[in-house]
Design an enzyme around this catalytic site. Structure first.
Site, PDB file in Angstrom:
ATOM      1  CE  LYS A 116       5.218  18.172 -27.480  1.00  0.00           C
ATOM      2  NZ  LYS A 116       5.062  18.994 -26.272  1.00  0.00           N
TER       3      LYS A 116
HETATM    4  N1  GLU Z   1       6.357  17.675 -23.225  1.00  0.00           N
HETATM    5  C1  GLU Z   1       6.304  18.672 -22.193  1.00  0.00           C
HETATM    6  C2  GLU Z   1       5.477  19.871 -22.650  1.00  0.00           C
HETATM    7  O1  GLU Z   1       4.648  19.746 -23.504  1.00  0.00           O
HETATM    8  C3  GLU Z   1       7.679  19.056 -21.680  1.00  0.00           C
HETATM    9  C4  GLU Z   1       8.609  19.635 -22.708  1.00  0.00           C
HETATM   10  C5  GLU Z   1      10.024  19.855 -22.203  1.00  0.00           C
HETATM   11  O2  GLU Z   1      10.281  19.633 -21.029  1.00  0.00           O
HETATM   12  O3  GLU Z   1      10.850  20.233 -23.020  1.00  0.00           O
HETATM   13  O4  GLU Z   1       5.577  20.935 -22.123  1.00  0.00           O
END
Ligand code: GLU
Length: 426
Positions: A116
């Site tokens: 993240k």
């Molecule tokens: N931000 C989204 C999540 O928390 C998508 C992450 C992604 O597609 O890599 O799952």
């Protein structure tokens, strides 16, 4: 062992999220009988990068923002996870979210680890040019970490397909050629996938329907409240209404609207897309975000931020089913209260996995330089989510676990297995 953080003395959202993630991991590790060494490996992010993001504002002044990228785990494949632009984002929050991505990818069976990123900034306080500058400078600062084989960012709170286009461009210009597979959630014109924009909301809807069916409850007329009217919440409300549910309450940070006979959701979604805050919408009667959590509904979908369902309000939640569109909306204390009251919680790492599943499908299309139809993407999404839902429901029934506990046991177990089979180097 010391991997379980103590009581929540620190009230920052990030610290609470990290504590919740460690608590959930500790439970899964105990259930799986993992030894302390492997538990510590899983509790510790592989790489955490903090970067300064200097910004020249349009008025000529200069300021320095802080950005992060955390790769929590890399054992099952490249790191994967979104980038968040939010003023309260900090290293703890990004670390917790990265850990949840690891379990989420393992649970739905896609070959990624978890990551993240984020920048502590309110994107609404920046002009478009300033937002582009922040995005490109942040991208260039994390450039050594990312790449289609290494770590693949995607949108999260406060970012969107334009943000991904700028990151893809910054990476590609530096490489000297186009690298579409470095990010997912891009515009379709530069290699984005059909169906990615609504994928998280589709996944939330599929899990609501699967959970209702599992409990023998008809979908038609079920009353739903959705907290958060952004990328995930707005389309989830629309898809749930299209599936036959009665969406009686929605809200965003500005406030909410409520009508017992059901809101007319589609025009509200269209207005939100034009930037109209929910508090300024006219359908139904006003209500606050706190009141929304306590409305008498069958299904509550928290689709905003972490830590909104807490020990302070869990007793007053009347929904029989909570389906987590957001990451980490329910604290561990609230989880226990809801479980004791017979409220079923479909956890984030299952309920909102539609986004990363279609991100995976986008990346696979990019690696093959090929594109699939929206129908094909929708079918693959449905298959992967259904399999994950059935796995979780089956394990929960078999071992008397909550759906969250079962989802973590499966996700953590798969990552632990990958660690054990790869072995520890040197
Ligand atoms: N931000 C989204 C999540 O928390 C998508 C992450 C992604 O597609 O890599 O799952």
């Amino acid at each position: 062992m010391t991997l379980l953080a103590g009581p929540a003395l620190d009230v920052s959202r990030g610290a609470a999220a990290r504590r919740a993630a460690l608590t959930q991991l500790a439970h899964a590790a105990a259930h799986l009988g993992l030894d302390d060494g492997i538990h510590e490996m899983l509790a510790t992010p592989r790489r955490s990068l903090t970067v300064a993001v200097p910004l020249r504002r349009e008025d000529g002044s200069q300021t320095v923002l802080t950005g992060y990228r955390v790769q929590h785990n890399l054992s099952r494949g490249p790191a994967k996870g979104g980038i968040r632009f939010h003023p309260a984002t900090d290293l703890d929050e990004v670390t917790a979210l990265a850990m949840w991505m690891t379990w989420k990818c393992a649970l739905v069976g896609i070959p990624y680890g978890g990551a993240k990123g984020g920048v502590a900034v309110d994107p609404g306080s920046l002009t478009r040019l300033e937002l582009e500058r922040v995005t490109r400078r942040y991208a260039s600062e994390i450039l050594p970490l990312i790449g289609p084989d290494k770590d693949i960012p995607a949108p999260d709170v406060g970012t969107d397909e334009q943000t991904m286009a700028w990151i893809m461009d910054t990476f590609s210009v530096t490489a000297g050629y186009s690298v579409p597979g470095v990010v997912t959630g891009k515009p379709v014109s530069i290699g984005g996938s059909q169906g990615r924009a609504g994928a998280t909301s589709r996944g939330v809807t599929l899990t609501v329907l699967a959970a209702l069916t599992r409990h023998g409850v008809p979908v038609e007329g079920r009353r739903v409240a959705v907290q958060g009217f952004g990328k995930v919440g707005a389309l989830a409300a629309q898809y749930l209404a299209e599936a036959g549910c009665r969406v009686v309450a929605v809200c965003d940070v500005t406030g909410g609207r409520h009508r017992e006979s059901g809101l007319n959701v589609a025009p509200m979604v269209a207005a939100a897309a034009q930037g109209v805050p929910v508090a300024e919408m006219t359908d139904g009667d006003p209500l606050t975000a706190e009141e929304l959590l306590e409305v008498d509904v069958d299904v509550l979908v928290p689709a905003a931020l972490e830590g909104v369902v807490t020990a302070a309000n869990a007793d007053r939640i009347r929904a029989r089913l909570v389906v987590e569109g957001a990451n980490g909306p329910t604290t561990p204390e609230a989880d226990a209260i809801l479980a004791a009251r017979g409220c079923v919680v479909v956890p984030d790492i299952l309920a909102n996995a539609g986004g990363v599943v279609v991100s995976y499908l986008e990346w696979v299309q990019n690696l093959q330089a090929y594109s699939w139809s929206e129908n094909e993407v929708a079918h693959r999404l449905q298959d992967l989510l259904k399999r994950a839902f059935d796995d979780v429901a089956h394990l929960a029934d078999e071992r008397g676990l909550t759906l969250r506990q079962a989802a973590h046991v499966i996700g953590v177990g798969r990552v632990a297995q990958a660690h054990l089979q790869r072995g520890l180097y040197p």
